[in-house]
Design an enzyme around this catalytic site. Structure first.
Site, PDB file in Angstrom:
ATOM      1  CE  LYS B  80      44.685   7.799  55.429  1.00 49.09           C
ATOM      2  NZ  LYS B  80      45.972   8.489  55.720  1.00 49.09           N
ATOM      3  CB  SER B 154      45.164  11.644  53.710  1.00 55.09           C
ATOM      4  OG  SER B 154      46.045  10.754  54.366  1.00 55.09           O
ATOM      5  CB  SER B 178      48.110  11.848  56.416  1.00 55.78           C
ATOM      6  OG  SER B 178      48.206  12.419  55.142  1.00 55.78           O
TER       7      SER B 178
END
Lengths: 101, 467
Positions: B80, B154, B178
């Site tokens: 990420k 996310s 997330s």
């Protein structure tokens, strides 16, 4: 003793629908910020001053206020349950001590 | 092209060490797979092929000299895009960005020390502040199983790339779901460790009181291996715990028979009936593995959900105050609306929620986990939604829509408990997942259960190579 007590008129009351009636001292304005002016605070309900420094459309402002008011009701209820000595570090302590049943 | 997608990171590392495959070949395959995955899912923010290939050549040279760097020597991973890397600027999934980092985030540094390579920086919701994979600044992520569906967020890019088979695992973070939501939506697994188990130094903050760095993977053994690499104290993060880090790999075979699986039927009952059925299905499989079903009861779920918001909204808004005041127009509409909301919550209400956190955790440990070792809950409240269904932008329904998505995940962040995501048996349908929640620092117990579960429900790849 000649103690000068504040006049009852010096303490204003604001009404926050979510929280009931609270005594409040007159608001102090902060020169150099774009917060609502002291004149505004004399005439407008205090709730209207929240986050006045953020430029946002009225629809979103109303939605944010409503959401915060809903959460405030829970905070109000929980506040009555918390021990007076509760500390922000309690969480880490319980986390560490809570490894075993 | 060799399909390495079925490998775990651990088995790929072994194959590279044994010279059955070179790191260079594995990295070339991973890059091609990631490019294909990106075309389908929009999972990548920055592909760093040249750097990764140079790293792979160096790893092969070290291995040839009998000098493999660590347990993940030469294994291509991607993460990420919210972790500092020296000399680079993380995108944070946003138009607004910081300056180039002067040092690696601790998680990145620990991966590097283990010999892992990074081939790309992956998609995330803007500022990691969105649970669906929508990103109104960089474009929405799409699910590799069905591109009309959400990836969850996310940590959207990590989950999509792992599900696709481009990488065996990658880093994500979890402030309100997330890691768990994208893992569930993409049919893979994740570990959200106990809050403080993994250092957050150099990770973009969203709400430091809740932020947790973790891993998304396909194989439970990779979660175990990688948490072992990541966990432990860190002078750069005072919240990083000094609790001993178990040998998670050695504990994968711990017996699970007789463990008590708690089901809070009142909380589970708030999910869509199909999702309730998924929880029952997984509980049934765990029952066959020897877990003993019991009833458990979490503290009032709505209260927990409100308290976590009282922590998160002002915490996130405080971090964003300067950006919001000076460059507010550069936010996407959804994140801007959420960042604004924190300014409407009083400091007293925020601190009430922070002060109450220990009390609610204590209550959960004494009551919920009195008769249960592990609790099972849904992750998504509904069957996998489409991107269009949740395309609420920054409109007035944003809190309700996102609130429904994180209904079963964010209260667990308030409690700080470790949580393992497992996929449901898909049987040809859309993916979804459940979460297993344990006492603080009981990640090894979760991994043992997950390892046993994967013998019954093996990992799947969304787009395996044909032929």
């Amino acid at each position: 003793l000649n103690i000068k007590r504040p006049s009852p008129l010096a303490v204003r009351h604001i009404v926050c629908p979510a929280r009931g009636v609270y005594p409040r001292v007159p608001q102090i304005s902060h020169p150099g910020t774009d917060m609502a002016s002291s004149k505004d605070s004399e005439t407008a309900p205090a709730g209207d001053d929240i986050a006045a420094y953020i430029d946002m459309p009225s629809e979103r402002r109303a939605a944010a206020k409503a959401h915060a008011a809903m959460l405030a009701r829970t905070a109000d209820r929980v506040a009555r349950e918390i021990p007076f000595g509760a500390d922000v570090d309690d969480f880490r302590r319980v986390l560490t001590q809570g490894t075993k049943p | 092209m060799t399909d390495l997608a079925a490998h775990s990171a651990r088995s790929l590392a072994q194959a590279i060490r044994d010279k059955e495959i070179s790191s260079l070949e594995a990295t070339q395959v991973a890059i091609k797979r990631l490019e294909a995955c990106h075309e389908l899912t929009h999972c990548t923010i920055a592909l760093e092929a040249d750097e990764a290939l140079a790293g792979a050549r160096a790893a092969d040279a070290d291995i040839a000299k009998g000098n493999a760097k660590g347990p993940l020597a030469g294994v291509p991973l991607a993460h990420k895009d919210m972790f500092d890397r020296a000399g680079k600027t993380a995108s944070w999934g946003a138009k607004l960005r910081g300056k180039p980092a002067t040092a690696d985030a601790t998680a990145i540094a620990r991966y590097k020390a283990s010999g892992a390579l990074q081939i790309a920086a992956l998609h995330l919701a803007e500022f990691a502040y969105g649970p669906t994979g929508h990103n109104y600044v960089l474009g929405h992520a799409r699910n590799p199983w069905d591109t009309t569906r959400i990836t969850g967020g996310s940590s959207a890019g990590t989950a999509a790339a792992v599900a696709y088979g481009a990488i065996p695992a990658g880093l994500g973070s979890d402030t309100g779901g997330s890691l768990r939501l994208p893992a569930a939506c993409c049919g893979v697994i994740s570990i959200k460790p106990t809050w403080g188990r993994v250092s957050r130094a150099g990770a973009m903050p969203l709400s430091p009181a809740l932020d947790t760095v973790g891993v998304i993977a396909r194989h439970v053994e990779d979660l175990a291996l990688m948490l072992g690499i990541l966990a432990g104290p860190d002078p750069r993060d005072p919240a990083a715990s000094g609790m001993p880090v178990p040998d998670y790999i050695a504990r994968l075979g711990d017996p699970v028979k007789g463990l008590r699986l708690g089901v809070d039927e009142a909380v589970v009952g708030e999910a869509h009936p199909q999702v309730q059925g998924m929880v029952e299905q997984v509980a049934g499989i765990l029952g066959k593995l020897g877990l003993r079903r019991t009833s458990c009861r979490f503290p009032d779920w709505q209260t927990l959900d409100h308290l976590v918001q009282l922590v998160q909204f002002p915490d996130a808004s405080a971090a964003h105050t300067n950006f919001l005041r000076t460059r507010g127009d550069e936010y996407g509409p959804q994140v801007r609306a959420r960042v604004e909301t924190g300014h409407f919550i009083s400091a007293v209400d925020h601190l009430t929620a922070v002060r109450a956190r220990g009390m609610f955790l204590e209550r959960t440990l004494k009551e919920t986990f009195r008769d249960a070792d592990i609790a099972i809950l849904p992750i998504l409240a509904d069957p996998l939604p489409t991107i269009a269904e949740l395309d609420v932008s920054g409109g007035p329904q944003v809190q309700a829509a996102t609130g429904r998505v994180v209904k079963f995940t964010r209260p667990i962040n308030y409690l700080g408990l470790p949580t393992l995501t497992l996929p449901i048996p898909r049987n040809g349908g859309l993916p979804n997942g459940i979460q297993l929640i344990a006492r603080p620092y009981a990640e090894a117990q979760l991994f043992a259960v997950g390892q046993a579960y994967q013998r019954e429900v093996p990992p799947e790849i969304a787009r395996p190579l044909k032929g």
